[in-house]
Design an enzyme around this catalytic site. Structure first.
Site, short mmCIF file in Angstrom:
data_model
loop_
_atom_site.label_atom_id
_atom_site.label_comp_id
_atom_site.label_asym_id
_atom_site.label_seq_id
_atom_site.Cartn_x
_atom_site.Cartn_y
_atom_site.Cartn_z
CD GLU A 1 59.27 67.89 47.55
OE1 GLU A 1 59.50 66.81 48.06
OE2 GLU A 1 58.27 68.57 47.82
NE ARG B 1 53.90 63.22 63.53
CZ ARG B 1 53.02 63.92 62.84
NH1 ARG B 1 51.74 63.79 63.08
NH2 ARG B 1 53.38 64.75 61.87
CE LYS C 1 59.39 66.50 55.07
NZ LYS C 1 59.65 67.91 55.18
#
Lengths: 219, 463
Positions: free
Chosen positions: B206, B307, B112
Site C-alpha cells: 500500500e 469483534r 482487508k
C-alpha cells in the site's frame, strides 16, 4: 575457554551414582481420561528407530471432541505414582498423570557434559527461538562442530510476546558445537540455546565424548 | 434454560465479559493457561478450567461441553476473528451461540483485500494499493513501482510504501520501504513472517500516507436489521510497532484543535460510509470501522474489526441511551442471545470526551521492547471520573507471562470536554504507582512517561 577437568570428573562421578531422571507425564490438553494402559512398575519405552519412527509405549487414552488420543511415553523407564483415580474423569490441561523413572542414555550424559563445558548462549527471556536462517543453512550443509560464528553475526531469532528480535553473537569467533533447543518450542529464561567453543578445543571435546561413549554404551 | 457463557479469552477482557454476564444475570465459565494462574480473571471466577492454549478450538469446545455452556464469547485477539472457529461453534452437533457476527460476515470482512473490494463497489474511499495478495516478488516489485510513481505524481516528496502480511493485524507483519531496491528483500521477510505467524504467506503493498490520524467508527447491528453507531474514536497515538497506546472519543474535536477542514462534516462522512458498508453486509454485532484521515481532510477506509475492541469502553463512556450509560459488551451479548436493540440512533446521545491509556510493561527507550518480570506494587487513586481495567492483582506480586503481550491495565478517564479529560488523564498518570523487577533483578519499566508526553499531542496530526 578454560576447561575445568576436576569439574568434569565430578560431573561424571555424579552421573554414575544417580544415573536416572524423573519425568512427569502430564495431559497435553483437556478431555476425558478414558483408560490407563500401564500399571505401577511397568517398564515402558520411548520413541525408537533411526528417525524415532517407532512410537513409545502407550500410557493412557484421552478423549476430546470425539477424538481419542493415545498418550505415549516420550522416554523409557519405569512407571511410578500412577493416579488411577483420574480414570473416567474430565481432566484439565497439564494435569500430572504419572511419573517415569528414566535411566540416562549416552546422548543425555553427553548433553549434560556439554552444558557444563561449553560457552553457553542462554535464553534471555522465556520465549520461542529459531536459528538465524543463514546459520541454519550453514549447519545443515556443514554440520555441528564445523560452523563458525563471527562477532556481531546474527545467530538466533527470539520470538517473544509476538515480536521477533535477532540475537547477535558478541564474543570472539567460535564454533557452534551443540544446539540445546527445539525450534518453536518455549525455552525458559536462562536455559541454554547453543553451546560454543574455540576451534582448538573441538578435538578435546570429541575425546571426552568418546570416553563417555565407552562408559555409557548405547543400549 | 439459562444461558451459560464460555469466556474464551484472558486478562482484562475476560474480566469485563465476566462483569457483563453478571449484570445480565448469566452464568459463565472461565478458561486459563498455566502462565495465567495468577491473573485476576482466574482468581475471581467461580468456575474455571485450565487449558493448553487459548487458540485451540478443541480445548474451548471440550470445556464448553463439559461445563454445559450454551454460548462462547471470544473477546478480542485469539479466535475472535477466525471465521472457521465461529462457523464450527454454530454448526457442530452440539451447537453453541457465537457472541459475535455471523461467520460469513467475519469471513467477508476479515480479509482487508475483500473489504477494499467491497468498499470500492460502494464508492467508499480506500488507500491506493494492491487488492489481491501477492506471492511473487517480481510481481510485488512491479506493483511497488506503480505505487511509487502514483505517489510522486500526487506531489509526495518522500514517497514510501507499506509491505504487509495480508492476514496480519494489530500492527504485526508490517514493514516500510523507501526505495524500489528494498522491495524484494522486505517482501521476502514479510512473506516468511506471515507464513510463520498467520499460516498464510500472502502480502499486500500500500501507499504510505505519511501524515494522518487513525480514526474508528463504533457500530452495533442486530440480526433483526437494526443498526446504530456509537460515534468515533481517535487511535493515532501508537507505539512504533503500530500498537495503540492512547485512544480518545470522539475522534476529532474542533473545539480543542483547529483543523484545515470541517471536522464535524468529516466525522459524519466516515460514519455514513461505515453504516453503508455495514448495511450492505447485514452486520449483526459490535464492530469497528477503521479510517485514516489526512491533514487535508481526506478519509480512507483501512479495515473492519469484527469483534469487541480493547478501546470500546471510551465510546460507551461518552454515549447515553435514553439517559442510561451503555456497556457495549452487554449489548453484544444481549444481541447475540436474540434480544432486540430496543432503541434507535435518535435515542443515543453523546457527551464529553473519554481517553483510554494503555499501561504496558515496555521499554520505550529501547524500541518499545516488551518486558517480562514481576509487578510488586500497583496502585492508583480512586476518582469518580476514572475506571481502571486490569487483571494484575494489587494485593500480591504478579509475574507477567511471556507468552502474551505485557499489557498491565487500561485507564479510562472521562471529562466534560477534551481539555478536562486530558488534565484528568495526566492526574491519573501522576498518581499511578507501578513497581516491579525484571528477571535479572533490575527495575521493571513501563510506558507511563511516554503516555504523559504523548497526552500533549492528542487529536493533533503528527509532525
Amino acid at each position: 575457554m578454560a576447561i575445568d577437568h576436576l569439574k568434569i570428573n565430578q560431573l561424571l562421578q555424579r552421573l554414575r551414582s544417580r544415573p536416572y531422571r524423573i519425568y512427569e507425564v502430564k495431559t497435553p490438553h483437556t478431555g476425558y481420561l478414558r483408560e490407563f494402559l500401564v500399571k505401577e512398575g511397568t517398564e515402558v519405552k520411548g520413541p525408537r528407530g533411526k528417525w524415532r519412527e517407532i512410537p513409545g509405549t502407550p500410557l493412557f487414552t484421552l478423549e476430546r471432541e470425539k477424538n481419542l488420543k493415545t498418550i505415549k511415553a516420550r522416554v523409557s523407564g519405569t512407571i511410578h505414582n500412577l493416579r488411577t483415580e483420574l480414570e473416567g474423569r474430565f481432566v484439565e490441561a497439564e494435569e500430572v498423570v504419572l511419573e517415569i523413572r528414566h535411566p540416562l542414555s549416552q546422548e543425555e550424559v553427553i548433553s549434560e557434559f556439554l552444558r557444563e563445558t561449553l560457552i553457553l548462549i542462554t535464553a534471555p527471556e522465556t520465549a520461542r527461538y529459531l536459528l538465524a536462517p543463514e546459520i541454519e543453512k550453514r549447519i545443515r550443509k556443514e554440520g555441528l562442530g564445523k560452523v563458525f560464528v563471527k562477532p556481531n553475526e546474527e545467530i538466533l531469532i527470539m520470538s517473544f510476546m509476538k515480536r521477533e528480535t535477532p540475537i547477535v553473537h558478541t564474543g570472539e569467533t567460535m564454533v557452534i558445537f551443540r544446539i540445546f533447543f527445539t525450534p518453536q518450542e518455549v525455552v525458559t529464561a536462562g536455559e541454554p540455546l547453543l553451546g560454543l567453543c574455540l576451534q582448538e578445543e573441538v578435538p578435546y571435546l570429541e575425546r571426552v565424548i568418546s570416553r563417555i561413549c565407552e562408559e555409557w554404551p548405547e543400549k | 434454560m439459562k444461558d451459560r457463557v464460555l469466556i474464551a479469552n484472558r486478562g482484562e477482557i475476560a474480566l469485563r465479559i465476566m462483569e457483563a454476564c453478571e449484570e445480565l444475570g448469566l452464568d459463565y465459565v472461565v478458561v486459563y493457561t498455566r502462565p495465567d494462574e495468577e491473573s485476576l480473571h482466574v482468581r475471581k471466577a467461580k468456575r474455571k478450567y485450565r487449558i493448553a492454549d487459548y487458540r485451540d478450538p478443541n480445548e474451548l469446545l471440550s470445556v464448553a461441553d463439559e461445563a454445559k455452556c450454551t454460548a462462547i464469547h471470544p473477546g478480542y485477539g485469539f479466535l475472535a476473528e477466525d471465521f472457521r472457529f465461529a462457523r464450527r461453534v454454530v454448526k457442530r452437533s452440539r451447537p453453541l451461540t457465537f457472541i459475535g457476527p455471523r461467520w460469513e460476515v467475519i469471513r467477508d470482512l476479515g480479509s482487508k483485500l475483500n473489504v477494499k473490494r467491497l468498499a470500492k463497489e460502494l464508492d467508499i474511499p480506500v488507500i491506493p494499493g494492491t487488492t489481491e495478495p501477492l506471492y511473487n516478488e517480481i510481481e510485488a516489485e512491479a506493483r511497488a513501482e506503480e505505487l511509487f510513481e502514483w505517489l510522486r505524481e500526487s506531489g509526495e516528496e518522500d514517497p514510501r510504501l507499506l509491505i504487509k502480511a495480508s492476514a496480519g493485524g494489530g500492527g504485526m507483519g508490517i514493514e516500510e520501504v523507501r526505495e524500489l531496491e528494498e522491495v524484494r528483500p522486505v517482501f521476502r521477510r514479510v512473506r516468511a513472517y506471515a507464513k510463520r505467524l498467520f499460516g498464510d504467506e500472502g502480502v499486500i503493498i500500500e501507499a504510505k500516507i505519511s501524515r494522518f490520524q487513525h480514526l474508528e467508527v463504533q457500530l452495533l447491528g442486530t440480526p433483526h436489521g437494526e443498526l446504530v453507531h456509537f460515534g468515533t474514536r481517535n487511535c493515532t497515538i501508537q507505539s512504533p510497532g503500530r500498537q495503540k497506546r492512547i485512544e480518545i472519543a470522539p475522534g476529532l474535536d474542533p473545539q480543542f484543535v483547529n483543523y484545515s477542514f470541517d471536522a464535524d462534516a468529516l466525522l459524519a462522512e466516515i460514519i455514513n460510509h461505515s453504516l453503508k458498508l455495514a448495511e450492505a453486509v447485514s452486520y449483526d454485532s459490535v464492530g469497528t470501522w477503521e479510517w485514516l484521515i489526512t491533514p487535508e481532510g481526506r478519509a480512507y477506509l483501512m479495515e473492519v474489526n469484527t469483534r469487541i475492541q480493547v478501546e470500546n469502553e471510551i465510546s460507551a463512556k461518552i454515549s447515553q441511551v435514553k439517559s442510561q450509560t451503555v456497556n457495549l459488551i452487554k449489548e453484544q451479548i444481549r444481541i447475540a442471545l436474540g434480544d432486540k436493540l430496543r432503541y434507535q440512533q435518535k435515542d443515543i446521545h453523546f457527551s464529553g470526551t473519554a481517553i483510554e491509556l494503555r499501561l504496558v510493561a515496555e521499554d520505550t527507550q529501547r524500541n518499545f521492547k516488551p518486558l517480562s518480570g514481576t509487578i510488586t506494587r500497583f496502585s492508583w487513586e480512586k476518582h469518580p471520573w476514572l475506571t481502571v481495567r486490569t487483571h494484575v492483582p494489587q494485593d500480591k506480586p504478579y509475574t507477567i507471562p511471556t507468552e502474551y503481550d505485557p499489557n498491565l491495565a487500561l485507564a479510562i478517564v472521562w471529562g466534560k470536554d477534551t481539555k478536562e479529560a486530558q488534565q484528568r488523564a495526566l492526574v491519573f498518570l501522576e498518581e499511578v504507582i507501578i513497581e516491579g523487577k525484571r528477571s535479572q533483578g533490575e527495575p521493571l519499566v513501563t510506558n507511563v512517561s511516554f503516555l504523559k508526553n504523548k497526552l500533549t499531542e492528542i487529536l493533533r496530526f503528527p509532525e
